[in-house]
Design a protein around this motif. Structure first.
Motif, PDB file in Angstrom:
ATOM      1  N   CYS A  27       0.881  -1.024   0.168  1.00  0.00           N
ATOM      2  CA  CYS A  27      -0.225  -0.025  -0.048  1.00  0.00           C
ATOM      3  C   CYS A  27       0.849   1.300   0.115  1.00  0.00           C
ATOM      4  N   LYS A  41       1.222   9.784   4.474  1.00  0.00           N
ATOM      5  CA  LYS A  41       0.899   9.844   6.018  1.00  0.00           C
ATOM      6  C   LYS A  41       0.667   8.434   6.398  1.00  0.00           C
ATOM      7  N   ILE A  43      -1.301   7.172   8.584  1.00  0.00           N
ATOM      8  CA  ILE A  43      -2.517   6.764   8.775  1.00  0.00           C
ATOM      9  C   ILE A  43      -3.326   6.424   7.484  1.00  0.00           C
ATOM     10  N   ASP A  44      -2.843   7.054   6.229  1.00  0.00           N
ATOM     11  CA  ASP A  44      -3.719   6.800   4.931  1.00  0.00           C
ATOM     12  C   ASP A  44      -3.104   5.433   4.357  1.00  0.00           C
ATOM     13  N   ALA A  46      -2.135   2.931   6.538  1.00  0.00           N
ATOM     14  CA  ALA A  46      -2.960   1.962   7.270  1.00  0.00           C
ATOM     15  C   ALA A  46      -4.378   1.890   7.036  1.00  0.00           C
ATOM     16  N   ARG A  47      -4.975   3.036   6.685  1.00  0.00           N
ATOM     17  CA  ARG A  47      -6.258   2.920   6.116  1.00  0.00           C
ATOM     18  C   ARG A  47      -6.326   1.826   4.804  1.00  0.00           C
ATOM     19  N   LYS A  48      -5.561   2.293   4.016  1.00  0.00           N
ATOM     20  CA  LYS A  48      -5.522   1.527   2.770  1.00  0.00           C
ATOM     21  C   LYS A  48      -5.445   0.054   2.731  1.00  0.00           C
ATOM     22  N   GLY A  50      -6.297  -1.409   5.274  1.00  0.00           N
ATOM     23  CA  GLY A  50      -7.424  -1.909   6.275  1.00  0.00           C
ATOM     24  C   GLY A  50      -7.134  -2.343   7.801  1.00  0.00           C
ATOM     25  N   THR A  51      -6.244  -1.666   8.011  1.00  0.00           N
ATOM     26  CA  THR A  51      -5.582  -1.915   9.707  1.00  0.00           C
ATOM     27  C   THR A  51      -5.606  -0.532  10.119  1.00  0.00           C
ATOM     28  N   SER A  52      -4.871  -0.430  11.198  1.00  0.00           N
ATOM     29  CA  SER A  52      -4.668   0.747  12.117  1.00  0.00           C
ATOM     30  C   SER A  52      -3.416   1.344  11.858  1.00  0.00           C
ATOM     31  N   PRO A  53      -3.070   2.806  12.392  1.00  0.00           N
ATOM     32  CA  PRO A  53      -1.728   3.076  12.408  1.00  0.00           C
ATOM     33  C   PRO A  53      -0.917   2.268  13.456  1.00  0.00           C
TER      34      PRO A  53
END
Lengths: 215, 215
Positions: A27, A41, A43-44, A46-48, A50-53
């Motif tokens: 990702c 970032k 956070i982006d 991680a989001r992509k 499908g998990t957390s920072p």
DNA sequence: ACTTGTCCTGTCATGCCGTCAGCTTACCGA
DNA sequence: TCGGTAAGCTGACGGCATGACAGGACAAGT
């Protein structure tokens, strides 16, 4: 040699962990292609994925750390670029072919790893030794081979003695890398791929052998 | 043309305002030299300039915006690089001197604007048209002159017809830019400035004229 | 002193960073 | 089947950067 993949806090990563880790890398790779490095970032990513920072930070110290990982992977593949030079002839028609294939292979590799190479280049230019080392690893595979080629031609008296093989090879490789990194730019500017390649090949041939190629 | 300097919210900047603005640009410039682009924060620039982040945002939309400003300034200076090529001879000893001075001048310029050029390069490679334009502005000043030189030599029959002047000039300039951007890298790798320059000059001469220089 | 327009900053909502404790999941041996 | 253990994940939190605004400071002219 390096042993197992480990998390930041020292645990060994199992099957699931490695998959997550890889997904994060994938990702991140994608994000690097689609948005400016400065704006990528955690956070982006991680989001992509499908998990957390927090998960991201379990596997990598920061974005840069993850980028290094991707780059390292690419560098392994890049070592194969040696094939484009080593053991090839630089005389006659074969010499021209060697030039052409070197250029071709180089541009392809760069196009393929476009995004990550930009970041590696930046890191190296900023003086970060880790990035610099990776860049060297890739370029050296070609540079060393070219250096050898020049040296050999020198001993045969076919190339002037006052040429520094290392500087010449390094300059040519830098040229290839730079042009490769701005391929799109060249196009925008009106220079087509089709005319770019032979000219690069010509320059490479001129630089290594000091002579115009026989085509 | 552009008229006065304006703040983000449309006011015209007076004497004091312009001074503050310039100070922010100077500090940003320094920061770019000393820390990775990714880590340059508005708050740090503002602190260094003895002011507050809010002030920064009065004059620039963001860090990138300010960087563009600095780059624009540098590009103006870079236009002067044309002098290194236009109206110079490419034959005989004079030709070799032209090559040498071009390389010399280019490396100097790059060393001087080292940090900002890195960022411009990155922006251009990432496809940002604003950065790309600035990069072009600088490189074109040299590229166009070189292109003309090749064309002229072609009409005189001194250079092969199948050389694309633009591609050749562009490649050479890209080489110069790239090597210039990694000058420190070359040194680390064991190639000295002293041997780097003549080799670059040799390549430039070979590329433009197709012949070895007479020194 | 008053007005006007420029210039700067305190403050605030928002959002990302990076860490931790604690929960869930998978694996394994008994 | 059943714990036990280590791997794997996340909610939550303090901290800091961002970007916007309103209001105060300042200089210059009247």
């Amino acid at each position: 040699m390096t042993g197992q993949v480990r998390t930041v806090d020292g645990r060994v990563a199992g099957r699931r962990g490695q998959a997550t880790r890889q997904k994060l890398l994938d990702c991140l790779s994608e994000m690097l292609s689609s948005s400016p490095y400065r704006d990528v970032k955690v956070i982006d990513v991680a989001r992509k994925a499908g998990t957390s920072p927090a998960t991201f930070y379990q596997y990598f110290p920061d974005v840069e750390g993850a980028v290094l990982e991707i780059a390292e992977e690419m560098a392994k593949e890049g070592a194969g670029l040696t094939e484009l030079v080593s053991g090839r002839s630089w005389v006659g028609k074969a010499g021209w072919q060697t030039s052409e294939e070197l250029v071709e292979g180089f541009l392809d590799f760069w196009r393929k790893h476009d995004a990550i190479l930009r970041v590696v280049d930046l890191g190296a230019a900023e003086g970060d030794k880790r990035f610099y080392k990776i860049r060297m690893k890739i370029l050296n595979s070609v540079t060393n081979s070219l250096t050898e080629a020049v040296k050999e031609l020198q001993t045969k008296g076919k190339v002037d003695k006052d040429v520094s093989p290392a500087a010449m090879a390094g300059s040519l490789v830098a040229m290839l890398a730079s042009v490769a990194g701005h391929q799109k730019g060249f196009q925008t500017w009106g220079v087509k791929q089709a005319e770019l390649k032979p000219n690069l090949a010509l320059l490479v041939h001129l630089g290594i052998t000091g002579k115009k190629p026989t085509k």
